[in-house]
Enzyme design. Sequence first.
Site, PDB file in Angstrom:
ATOM      1  N   PRO A 273      -6.564  40.467 -10.862  1.00  0.00           N
ATOM      2  CA  PRO A 273      -5.719  39.969  -9.466  1.00  0.00           C
ATOM      3  C   PRO A 273      -6.683  39.546  -8.492  1.00  0.00           C
ATOM      4  O   PRO A 273      -7.600  40.312  -8.238  1.00  0.00           O
ATOM      5  CB  PRO A 273      -4.952  40.968  -9.452  1.00  0.00           C
ATOM      6  CG  PRO A 273      -5.699  42.387  -9.853  1.00  0.00           C
ATOM      7  CD  PRO A 273      -6.604  41.890 -10.964  1.00  0.00           C
ATOM      8  N   GLY A 274      -6.467  38.729  -7.429  1.00  0.00           N
ATOM      9  CA  GLY A 274      -7.026  38.307  -6.587  1.00  0.00           C
ATOM     10  C   GLY A 274      -6.143  38.319  -5.210  1.00  0.00           C
ATOM     11  O   GLY A 274      -6.235  39.249  -4.535  1.00  0.00           O
ATOM     12  N   ARG A 275      -5.316  37.189  -5.159  1.00  0.00           N
ATOM     13  CA  ARG A 275      -4.586  37.137  -4.408  1.00  0.00           C
ATOM     14  C   ARG A 275      -3.720  38.288  -3.905  1.00  0.00           C
ATOM     15  O   ARG A 275      -3.186  38.603  -2.817  1.00  0.00           O
ATOM     16  CB  ARG A 275      -3.581  35.698  -4.369  1.00  0.00           C
ATOM     17  CG  ARG A 275      -2.756  35.165  -3.302  1.00  0.00           C
ATOM     18  CD  ARG A 275      -1.688  34.112  -4.012  1.00  0.00           C
ATOM     19  NE  ARG A 275      -2.425  33.090  -4.546  1.00  0.00           N
ATOM     20  CZ  ARG A 275      -2.773  31.940  -4.118  1.00  0.00           C
ATOM     21  NH1 ARG A 275      -2.620  31.593  -2.590  1.00  0.00           N
ATOM     22  NH2 ARG A 275      -3.527  31.184  -4.632  1.00  0.00           N
ATOM     23  N   TYR A 315      -2.859  22.247   0.137  1.00  0.00           N
ATOM     24  CA  TYR A 315      -1.796  22.719  -0.883  1.00  0.00           C
ATOM     25  C   TYR A 315      -0.848  22.518   0.045  1.00  0.00           C
ATOM     26  O   TYR A 315       0.316  22.800  -0.764  1.00  0.00           O
ATOM     27  CB  TYR A 315      -1.828  24.037  -1.338  1.00  0.00           C
ATOM     28  CG  TYR A 315      -3.412  24.677  -1.731  1.00  0.00           C
ATOM     29  CD1 TYR A 315      -3.750  23.994  -2.885  1.00  0.00           C
ATOM     30  CD2 TYR A 315      -3.931  25.510  -1.177  1.00  0.00           C
ATOM     31  CE1 TYR A 315      -5.059  24.566  -3.637  1.00  0.00           C
ATOM     32  CE2 TYR A 315      -5.063  26.379  -1.734  1.00  0.00           C
ATOM     33  CZ  TYR A 315      -5.658  25.613  -2.682  1.00  0.00           C
ATOM     34  OH  TYR A 315      -6.893  26.114  -3.453  1.00  0.00           O
ATOM     35  N   CYS A 341     -11.029  16.560  13.847  1.00  0.00           N
ATOM     36  CA  CYS A 341     -10.869  15.293  13.888  1.00  0.00           C
ATOM     37  C   CYS A 341     -10.086  14.668  12.674  1.00  0.00           C
ATOM     38  O   CYS A 341     -10.747  13.768  12.084  1.00  0.00           O
ATOM     39  CB  CYS A 341     -11.701  14.445  14.683  1.00  0.00           C
ATOM     40  SG  CYS A 341     -12.278  15.013  16.307  1.00  0.00           S
ATOM     41  N   TYR A 370      -7.911  33.384  -0.007  1.00  0.00           N
ATOM     42  CA  TYR A 370      -8.569  31.921  -0.124  1.00  0.00           C
ATOM     43  C   TYR A 370      -8.444  31.520   1.309  1.00  0.00           C
ATOM     44  O   TYR A 370      -7.927  30.185   1.530  1.00  0.00           O
ATOM     45  CB  TYR A 370      -7.525  31.199  -1.127  1.00  0.00           C
ATOM     46  CG  TYR A 370      -7.458  31.725  -2.650  1.00  0.00           C
ATOM     47  CD1 TYR A 370      -8.526  31.572  -3.452  1.00  0.00           C
ATOM     48  CD2 TYR A 370      -6.532  32.544  -3.066  1.00  0.00           C
ATOM     49  CE1 TYR A 370      -8.536  31.992  -4.519  1.00  0.00           C
ATOM     50  CE2 TYR A 370      -6.563  33.130  -4.147  1.00  0.00           C
ATOM     51  CZ  TYR A 370      -7.455  32.844  -5.065  1.00  0.00           C
ATOM     52  OH  TYR A 370      -7.829  33.500  -6.223  1.00  0.00           O
TER      53      TYR A 370
HETATM   54  C1  LIG Z   1      -8.897  32.554  -9.564  1.00  0.00           C
HETATM   55  C2  LIG Z   1      -8.863  33.455 -10.927  1.00  0.00           C
HETATM   56  C3  LIG Z   1      -8.295  34.493 -10.692  1.00  0.00           C
HETATM   57  C4  LIG Z   1      -7.392  35.201  -9.494  1.00  0.00           C
HETATM   58  O1  LIG Z   1      -6.285  34.607  -9.410  1.00  0.00           O
HETATM   59  P1  LIG Z   1      -5.298  35.308  -8.141  1.00  0.00           P
HETATM   60  O2  LIG Z   1      -4.148  34.435  -8.285  1.00  0.00           O
HETATM   61  O3  LIG Z   1      -5.903  35.075  -6.979  1.00  0.00           O
HETATM   62  O4  LIG Z   1      -4.686  36.456  -8.634  1.00  0.00           O
HETATM   63  C5  LIG Z   1      -8.459  35.530 -11.805  1.00  0.00           C
HETATM   64  N1  LIG Z   1      -9.117  34.982 -13.040  1.00  0.00           N
HETATM   65  C6  LIG Z   1      -9.549  33.939 -13.085  1.00  0.00           C
HETATM   66  C7  LIG Z   1     -10.182  33.415 -14.321  1.00  0.00           C
HETATM   67  C8  LIG Z   1      -9.592  32.900 -12.137  1.00  0.00           C
HETATM   68  O5  LIG Z   1     -10.098  31.746 -12.187  1.00  0.00           O
END
Ligand SMILES: *Cc1c(COP(=O)(O)O)cnc(C)c1O
Length: 412
Positions: A273-275, A315, A341, A370
């Site tokens: 997980p990132g987001r 996006y 600009c 992001y």
């Molecule tokens: C970007 C990415 C993530 C994270 O995605 P989120 O939507 O930010 O959770 C995990 N695994 C891979 C391989 C990614 O490219």
Amino acid sequence: MFSYSNQDLYCEQVALADVAAQAGTPAYVYSSRSILDNYRAYDQAFGELPHQVCYAVKANSSLAVLGLLAKAGAGFDIVSGGELFRVIEAGGDPAKVVFSGVGKTPGEVEYALERGIQSFHCESEAELALIDAKAARRGVKAAFAVRVNPDVDAATHPYISTGLSQHKFGIAIAEAPAVYERAHSFQNLVASGVSCHIGSQILDATPILEAVDKVLALANALRAQGHPIRHLDLGGGLGVAYRPGEKTPGIRSFVETVQGRLREAGLTVLVEPGRSIVGAAGMLLTRVLYRKKNGDREFVIVDAAMNDLIRPSLYRAHHEIIPVRRNSLPPIVADVVGPVCETGDFLARERHMANVMPGDFLAVATAGAYGFVQSSNYNSRPRAPEILVEADRFRVVRQRESYQDLVRGESV
Ligand SMILES: *Cc1c(COP(=O)(O)O)cnc(C)c1O
């Protein structure tokens, strides 16, 4: 972790007006508490099931954020050598790092082998051959998982959807058994897992669960053929609420559903997980410079721009924009734009918002993922500082760039 007390917006126990006054604007502010709570929500919801939460570094790669997560025990999902360097600088354990991405370079593969990462998530057969050759030269065995493309539709923005056969990512799931079979003849590779990642900002977990079923079936088939598969990586992608009341699966209930399906699998489950860990934990503070009207269109011109936060321009993403100090004036409808600009430089269009005046501070919400990582120096604008809040304290964890920083490494 962001809330109003009387008319003032706080991050934990810190008034954001104080942060903006001291650190200047634009500035990114992160709640350490929110980041750790989200990480722990993943970690704890897995319960007894063997698991590893590999935070996706690309969502927010600030050393302070990585350091918090490393200390909490997180693993990391990286997509470049630079991200591995950051993880190590922040005190992360390379043995808990998985390396994803379609275009790993020979230099990046060497660096990752030298540092002893946990596993390569491979996206082509040519890449497997490269890793085998580099591992042979070092006299080591490299663990790998094939990132399979399960051909499911993540139903998200096309730029961040990755799990359909038309996308550049992964290897078609139907071809994966043959790829593992051929990889078997490489002396320096060990097939340790199967991985997938179908997209980002996913608001309905159904497609992820569909992918889980497909990769689990593949892992079982591979094990039956004698491949030493030990882990199943489900990728990241869980969405966050960018609009008030927007429905998301929620970390806990998502993990519990997955956990239910994998309880009997006998595999270690990885998630990336990132987001969902950092998105809601950050805001971008900005100051109102001017207001003006062109025709009957109202503009609020602020000191943050598309180079600071590109998501609205790139996006068409929606971010709530709220006042750092609330007033009692009637709301307005305006475009919130920056100084860059380009007509594409906007943070919001035709937005119902607070009736702010020049000098007032605004907070662009849900900007922890992001956000800063996609910022640039376009228009020769120094990049914003990053500030970490911990309870009633805050500190600048990345300084605002100076004009000197802008020309570092250049010559006339
Ligand atoms: C970007 C990415 C993530 C994270 O995605 P989120 O939507 O930010 O959770 C995990 N695994 C891979 C391989 C990614 O490219």
